[in-house]
Write a protein that holds these residues in place. Structure first.
Motif, PDB file in Angstrom:
ATOM      1  N   GLY A 125       4.399  14.169 -14.851  1.00 45.24           N
ATOM      2  CA  GLY A 125       4.502  14.120 -16.301  1.00 45.24           C
ATOM      3  C   GLY A 125       4.276  15.513 -16.866  1.00 45.24           C
ATOM      4  O   GLY A 125       3.577  16.330 -16.268  1.00 45.24           O
ATOM      5  N   TRP A 126       4.884  15.772 -18.016  1.00 45.50           N
ATOM      6  CA  TRP A 126       4.696  17.108 -18.601  1.00 45.50           C
ATOM      7  C   TRP A 126       4.555  17.029 -20.108  1.00 45.50           C
ATOM      8  O   TRP A 126       4.998  16.085 -20.758  1.00 45.50           O
ATOM      9  CB  TRP A 126       5.818  18.050 -18.186  1.00 45.50           C
ATOM     10  N   GLN A 127       3.902  18.060 -20.610  1.00 46.43           N
ATOM     11  CA  GLN A 127       3.683  18.244 -22.047  1.00 46.43           C
ATOM     12  C   GLN A 127       4.185  19.616 -22.465  1.00 46.43           C
ATOM     13  O   GLN A 127       3.967  20.607 -21.760  1.00 46.43           O
ATOM     14  CB  GLN A 127       2.195  18.187 -22.388  1.00 46.43           C
ATOM     15  N   THR A 157       8.903  12.481 -17.878  1.00 46.28           N
ATOM     16  CA  THR A 157       8.541  12.034 -16.536  1.00 46.28           C
ATOM     17  C   THR A 157       9.659  12.467 -15.589  1.00 46.28           C
ATOM     18  O   THR A 157      10.833  12.466 -15.952  1.00 46.28           O
ATOM     19  CB  THR A 157       8.372  10.515 -16.471  1.00 46.28           C
ATOM     20  N   ARG A 202       2.685   1.875 -15.848  1.00 47.48           N
ATOM     21  CA  ARG A 202       1.778   2.969 -15.517  1.00 47.48           C
ATOM     22  C   ARG A 202       0.486   2.434 -14.915  1.00 47.48           C
ATOM     23  O   ARG A 202      -0.136   1.530 -15.472  1.00 47.48           O
ATOM     24  CB  ARG A 202       1.484   3.805 -16.765  1.00 47.48           C
ATOM     25  N   ASN A 240       2.207  20.632 -16.313  1.00 45.43           N
ATOM     26  CA  ASN A 240       2.612  19.534 -15.436  1.00 45.43           C
ATOM     27  C   ASN A 240       1.395  18.886 -14.798  1.00 45.43           C
ATOM     28  O   ASN A 240       0.445  19.583 -14.416  1.00 45.43           O
ATOM     29  CB  ASN A 240       3.498  20.050 -14.297  1.00 45.43           C
ATOM     30  N   ASP A 248       2.049  12.925 -20.042  1.00 48.88           N
ATOM     31  CA  ASP A 248       3.484  12.770 -19.825  1.00 48.88           C
ATOM     32  C   ASP A 248       4.239  12.477 -21.124  1.00 48.88           C
ATOM     33  O   ASP A 248       5.293  11.839 -21.123  1.00 48.88           O
ATOM     34  CB  ASP A 248       3.750  11.667 -18.801  1.00 48.88           C
TER      35      ASP A 248
END
Length: 315
Positions: free
Chosen positions: A111-113, A93, A139, A123, A89
């Motif tokens: 979460g993503w990159q 988020t 978290r 994702n 993430d």
């Protein structure tokens, strides 16, 4: 399947707040709840000026009503911002889904990159926990909640998580199938809705159960599941589907993990803020009424609205 009665136009609840840095670039998916005082709380993903996403909370002066949109009275956040560099993430988020569990509030999120190359992003689903009623979150893990597998190697997206009346937990979630060649060139994601089961909402078993499949080759994205009801009446599911554009659809449960979609999209008379896109549905009961919330054009960049559902709509 009982058809959905005619719906009124959506009433605009909120536009992005340019003075707030974590939503200066627009709004995204969200989760509505009623706070301890009965007023509307909206946990929402916002985009900053760099396109990264963060989850915060917007507090309103009362509940939604059929003839009134409550006024914004405060904001809190971001409550869940970027993960550590290299984590799942790290670039954002979003897509919050909140569930109370044993005195805690769980926030399941996406979460993503950013990725380099032909595939632009990945994702995955994470979990954050609040022990102060949703005012702050930490978290649960720096790792995603659903691990990649041979059957689901690419990623996971928006989800809805619920405790089941007979015990255990169910998750309806977006499962990425592939990145395929798009008609206009490049790669385009394809994903649909799957079902997972858990004894505790933490350890999930996935058997490849498809909650809602893609309808045909023109459709390539299903997401934002929003289940409602059950008991004496069949469970209903609002969700978003994308072919030429994002629209809302409705399904009825055939089994606890699979839904049959109703013919055609949900018809909501459009305004200037939702005429090109209606997406990310959520259902909230307030004052004995059921309300459908959804995001408008640009994945919510133009705002978030709601409308009252006709009485008996889910019967």
């Amino acid at each position: 399947m009982t058809p959905l009665p005619a719906l009124p136009p959506g009433r605009l609840l909120l536009r992005p707040l340019p003075g707030c840095w974590w939503m200066a670039g627009g709004l995204g998916a969200f989760c509505p709840l009623l706070g301890p005082d009965g007023a509307l709380r909206l946990y929402v993903g916002g985009r900053d000026a760099g396109g990264r996403t963060h989850i915060g909370r917007l507090d309103f002066d009362g509940p939604p009503e059929p003839g009134r949109a409550p006024a914004l009275r405060g904001l809190l956040g971001p409550l869940l911002s970027l993960g550590a560099p290299g984590c799942f993430d790290a670039d954002g988020t979003g897509y919050p889904w909140l569930v109370e569990a044993g005195g805690e509030m769980r926030m399941y999120y996406v979460g993503w990159q950013r990725l380099a190359g032909a595939v632009p992003f990945r994702n995955q689903i994470g979990l954050a926990v609040s022990r102060d009623g949703g005012d702050s979150f930490f978290r649960f893990s720096r790792a995603p909640l659903l691990a990649a597998s041979d059957a689901e190697p690419i990623g996971h997206g928006s989800c809805a998580v619920q405790r089941q009346p007979a015990g255990g937990w169910r998750m309806l979630y977006t499962s990425f199938l592939e990145w395929a060649e798009a008609p206009e060139g490049g790669l385009r994601h394809r994903y649909q809705l799957h079902t997972a089961w858990s004894p505790d909402g933490l350890d999930w078993q996935r058997g490849g159960e498809v909650a809602v499949p893609l309808a045909d080759d023109s459709e390539y994205a299903l997401g934002a599941p929003a289940p409602w009801g059950g008991g004496d009446a069949p469970e209903r599911l609002f969700f978003t589907a994308r072919g030429d554009r994002y629209r809302l659809f409705l399904g009825t449960a055939e089994t606890p993990g699979r839904f049959r979609r109703h013919p055609g999209p949900v018809e909501i008379p459009a305004g200037d803020w939702d005429d090109a896109m209606q997406c990310y549905p959520r259902i909230l009961r307030a004052g004995g009424e059921d309300f459908l919330f959804y995001a408008g054009n640009g994945y919510g960049r133009t705002g978030i609205g709601f409308l009252p559902l006709p009485r008996g709509w889910g019967a």
